[in-house]
Design an enzyme around this catalytic site. Structure first.
Site, short mmCIF file in Angstrom:
data_model
loop_
_atom_site.label_atom_id
_atom_site.label_comp_id
_atom_site.label_asym_id
_atom_site.label_seq_id
_atom_site.Cartn_x
_atom_site.Cartn_y
_atom_site.Cartn_z
N SER A 135 104.55 58.95 35.00
CA SER A 135 104.42 60.04 34.27
C SER A 135 104.31 60.44 32.98
O SER A 135 103.68 59.40 32.83
CB SER A 135 106.08 60.25 33.93
N LYS A 189 110.16 58.20 41.13
CA LYS A 189 109.27 59.47 40.56
C LYS A 189 109.91 60.74 40.40
O LYS A 189 109.91 61.78 40.06
CB LYS A 189 108.16 58.73 40.71
N HIS A 192 113.47 61.49 38.89
CA HIS A 192 112.65 62.08 37.68
C HIS A 192 112.19 63.26 37.53
O HIS A 192 112.48 63.84 36.31
CB HIS A 192 111.50 60.49 37.19
N ASN A 193 111.25 63.87 38.61
CA ASN A 193 110.91 65.04 38.73
C ASN A 193 112.38 65.98 38.20
O ASN A 193 111.89 66.95 37.81
CB ASN A 193 109.77 64.99 39.21
N GLU A 196 113.86 65.79 35.86
CA GLU A 196 112.99 67.14 34.75
C GLU A 196 112.97 68.58 35.35
O GLU A 196 113.42 69.78 33.84
CB GLU A 196 111.48 67.37 34.91
P1 NBP Z 1 95.01 65.93 41.49
O1 NBP Z 1 95.93 66.29 41.87
O2 NBP Z 1 94.40 67.54 41.26
O3 NBP Z 1 93.88 65.43 42.55
C1 NBP Z 1 91.84 65.93 42.16
C2 NBP Z 1 91.39 64.20 42.52
O4 NBP Z 1 91.38 64.05 43.46
C3 NBP Z 1 89.98 63.99 42.59
O5 NBP Z 1 89.92 62.71 42.12
C4 NBP Z 1 89.92 64.67 43.55
O6 NBP Z 1 88.12 64.30 44.04
C5 NBP Z 1 90.35 63.80 45.16
N1 NBP Z 1 91.11 64.09 45.92
C6 NBP Z 1 91.36 65.30 47.15
BR1 NBP Z 1 91.85 66.61 46.03
N2 NBP Z 1 90.47 65.33 48.30
C7 NBP Z 1 89.95 64.07 48.72
C8 NBP Z 1 89.84 63.72 49.29
N3 NBP Z 1 89.86 63.75 50.49
N4 NBP Z 1 89.64 61.64 49.59
C9 NBP Z 1 89.09 61.54 48.08
N5 NBP Z 1 89.14 62.43 47.17
C10 NBP Z 1 89.92 63.39 47.53
O7 NBP Z 1 94.67 65.11 40.52
P2 NBP Z 1 95.82 65.07 39.55
O8 NBP Z 1 96.12 66.02 38.78
O9 NBP Z 1 94.93 63.99 38.93
O10 NBP Z 1 96.96 63.85 39.43
C11 NBP Z 1 96.58 62.39 40.70
C12 NBP Z 1 98.18 61.85 41.30
O11 NBP Z 1 98.81 61.84 40.20
C13 NBP Z 1 98.57 63.75 41.83
O12 NBP Z 1 99.91 62.49 43.11
C14 NBP Z 1 99.22 64.13 41.10
O13 NBP Z 1 100.91 64.78 41.62
C15 NBP Z 1 99.79 62.80 39.94
N6 NBP Z 1 99.93 63.52 38.78
C16 NBP Z 1 99.51 64.32 38.67
C17 NBP Z 1 100.05 64.67 37.37
C18 NBP Z 1 99.61 65.52 35.94
O14 NBP Z 1 99.88 65.77 34.91
N7 NBP Z 1 98.54 65.94 36.63
C19 NBP Z 1 101.18 63.91 36.36
C20 NBP Z 1 102.01 63.34 37.68
C21 NBP Z 1 101.56 62.67 38.31
P3 NBP Z 1 86.66 64.91 44.04
O15 NBP Z 1 87.45 65.28 42.45
O16 NBP Z 1 86.51 64.84 44.52
O17 NBP Z 1 87.48 66.62 44.36
#
Ligand code: NBP
Length: 495
Positions: A135, A189, A192-193, A196
């Site tokens: 988080s 987690k 937590h959300n 939030e």
């Molecule tokens: P995203 O949730 O937006 O996912 C994008 C990533 O997933 C890219 O690296 C993409 O690769 C990859 N991906 C996808 Br889409 N389909 C795929 C597949 N079939 N095979 C391999 N890779 C694949 O990224 P994020 O916002 O960085 O979040 C990552 C995780 O962390 C999620 O579970 C999210 O819920 C969690 N999270 C996010 C936040 C936040 O603030 N964003 C906070 C806390 C937790 P590509 O580049 O090749 O499309």
């Protein structure tokens, strides 16, 4: 691929917002890291950033095989891709090159049962598995998140030194701890959300009451939230709220906040929290109210049409009726107290949900530790979490936060102000579902006798569900209708 002879200490696959920033954070703490992403452009982007941000020890890889083979044994690979099927696909791609004793750590917002399924799937090949809640968004991932790893303890030990350095640091240690077995890290987690969601809803209600009933301007609101952030409400969400009110609209007059469409997005963890609360028979009305509000906010066009229909039917805006008699200074102080008391109820609900799940799954969660690791790095970080930590350290079996002696005193001190705010909002027609839900939760929980006796009587009347009595043991059934409708003069007759 960047040439590198030495093996990396850890690997990270999935270089969107979270993965890229967490990888840079790990590298900055001195742990050589290999990175990989399905589309190669993100690998290049990360390499550029690693160079720009101080020649950090990070190597990029363009094939799953090169990536996995670039890691020291036993290998630890963090995955940060979109939750669900992408995680399964990434595991399939990477695990074919991994061996017994290696670990996979999924850092996404994953449904805990998916983690438990994957844990079993990879266990066949001796691969260890952790589901690790992360988080703090982009900023947290880069500079210090709150980390909630659950699953294989040996896998945790393999990365303990790394996560303890990478996590946010507060005065009583790094914001990470081994949560427990199975999918406990993801579950914690998720809650937590949910908490939030509740916090954000309660803050938005405080804003609504102050703006609509109190007539406060954005600059006054900015100052009030900044002032609240110096007291018992000090937290990340209060701090950023103060900042939001200060941002001007670059496309027109006034502040940007007033130009934002009133429709809230969501990604599902709040809904899971409420579903789990229902599954476990745990009341979580404040969190549920915040979820309902997001659903209702999504009905923008329907709400606009409803406003028109009801206006045509004679509905008037009654805010002016309350505005005249308002003492602004007192309203601000009352809202602060209402927000704080409502928040305690919301955290009590979240903690009780965690306790119910911990009992069901045998996770043995340590609630004081959970409150401690939420003190820094994460979105709900707040000074008040230190008090929650202390409450659970005083009594690990605490039935509810509201009956901790210190919190109980605070609830009693704040209840008058809380009731004034909710009463005023109801009178003015300003919806405050989160504050109302918290207050009703408090009043229901603290009352030794509820009208549940009548519900039991109804259930027994129409369904012979039986009831217990307060004055003697056993289970009873009464022929209610027969007795009630007996002719005048008969036993139990009233007509
Ligand atoms: P995203 O949730 O937006 O996912 C994008 C990533 O997933 C890219 O690296 C993409 O690769 C990859 N991906 C996808 Br889409 N389909 C795929 C597949 N079939 N095979 C391999 N890779 C694949 O990224 P994020 O916002 O960085 O979040 C990552 C995780 O962390 C999620 O579970 C999210 O819920 C969690 N999270 C996010 C936040 C936040 O603030 N964003 C906070 C806390 C937790 P590509 O580049 O090749 O499309």
């Amino acid at each position: 691929m960047e040439a590198s002879t030495a093996l990396s200490r850890i690997g990270l696959a999935g270089l969107a917002v979270m993965g890229q920033n967490l990888a840079l954070n790990i590298a900055e703490k001195g742990f050589p890291i290999s990175v990989y992403n399905r589309s190669t452009s993100k690998v290049d982007e990360t390499l550029v950033r690693a160079k720009e941000e101080g020649n950090l020890p990070l190597t990029g890889h363009y094939s799953p095989r090169d990536f996995v083979l670039s890691l020291q044994r036993p290998r630890s690979v963090i995955i940060l891709v979109k939750a669900g099927a992408p995680v399964d696909q990434t595991i399939a791609n990477l695990s074919q090159f991994m061996e017994s004793g290696d670990s996979i750590i999924d850092g996404g917002n994953e449904w805990y049962e998916n983690t438990e399924r994957r844990m079993l799937e990879v266990a066949d090949r001796g691969i260890l598995y952790l589901g690790m809640g992360v988080s703090g968004g982009e900023e947290g991932a880069r500079n210090g998140p709150s980390l909630m790893p659950g699953g294989s303890y040996p896998a945790y030990l393999n990365i303990k030194d790394i996560v303890e350095k990478v996590a946010a640091q507060v005065e009583d240690g790094p914001c990470v701890t081994y949560i427990g077995e199975g999918g406990s890290g993801n579950f914690v987690k998720m809650v937590h959300n949910g908490i939030e969601y509740g916090d954000m809803q309660l803050i938005s209600e405080a804003y609504d009451v102050l703006k609509v009933a109190g007539g406060l301007s954005n600059s006054e609101l900015a100052n009030i939230f900044a002032e609240w952030n110096r007291g018992e409400l000090e937290s990340f969400l209060i701090e950023i709220t103060a900042d939001i009110f200060r941002v001007k609209d670059e496309h027109g007059e006034g502040e940007l906040v007033d130009k934002i469409l009133d429709k809230t997005g969501m990604k599902g963890t709040g809904k899971w929290t409420v579903q789990q609360a229902a599954e476990l028979s745990v009341a979580a009305p404040t969190i549920a109210a915040s979820l309902d509000c997001r659903y209702l906010s999504g009905l923008k066009e329907e709400r606009e049409a409803a406003a028109k229909v009801l206006e045509d039917a004679g509905m008037t805006d009654d805010v002016w009726k309350v505005r005249g008699g308002i003492d602004k200074k007192r309203l601000i102080d009352d809202v602060r107290q209402a927000l704080y008391a409502s928040k305690i109820c919301s955290y009590a609900q979240g903690m009780n949900l965690l306790r119910a799940k911990s009992i069901e799954k045998g996770w043995n969660l340590n609630f004081g530790e959970l409150a401690r690791i939420w003190k820094g790095g994460c979105i709900i970080r707040a000074v008040f979490l230190d008090r929650i930590k202390k409450a659970y350290r005083r009594n690990p079996e605490l039935a509810s936060l509201v009956v901790d002696p210190e919190f109980a005193k605070e609830m009693v001190q704040r209840q008058e102000a809380w009731r004034r705010v909710v009463g005023l909002a109801i009178q003015a027609g300003i919806s405050t579902p989160g504050m109302c839900a918290s207050l009703a939760y408090f009043d229901t929980y603290r009352r030794a006798r509820l009208p549940a006796n009548l519900v039991q009587a109804q259930r027994d009347l129409f369904g012979a569900h039986t009831y217990e009595r307060i004055d003697r043991p056993g289970s009873y059934h009464t022929e209610w209708t027969k007795l009630a409708r007996q002719k005048k003069g008969g036993i139990g007759a009233f007509n």
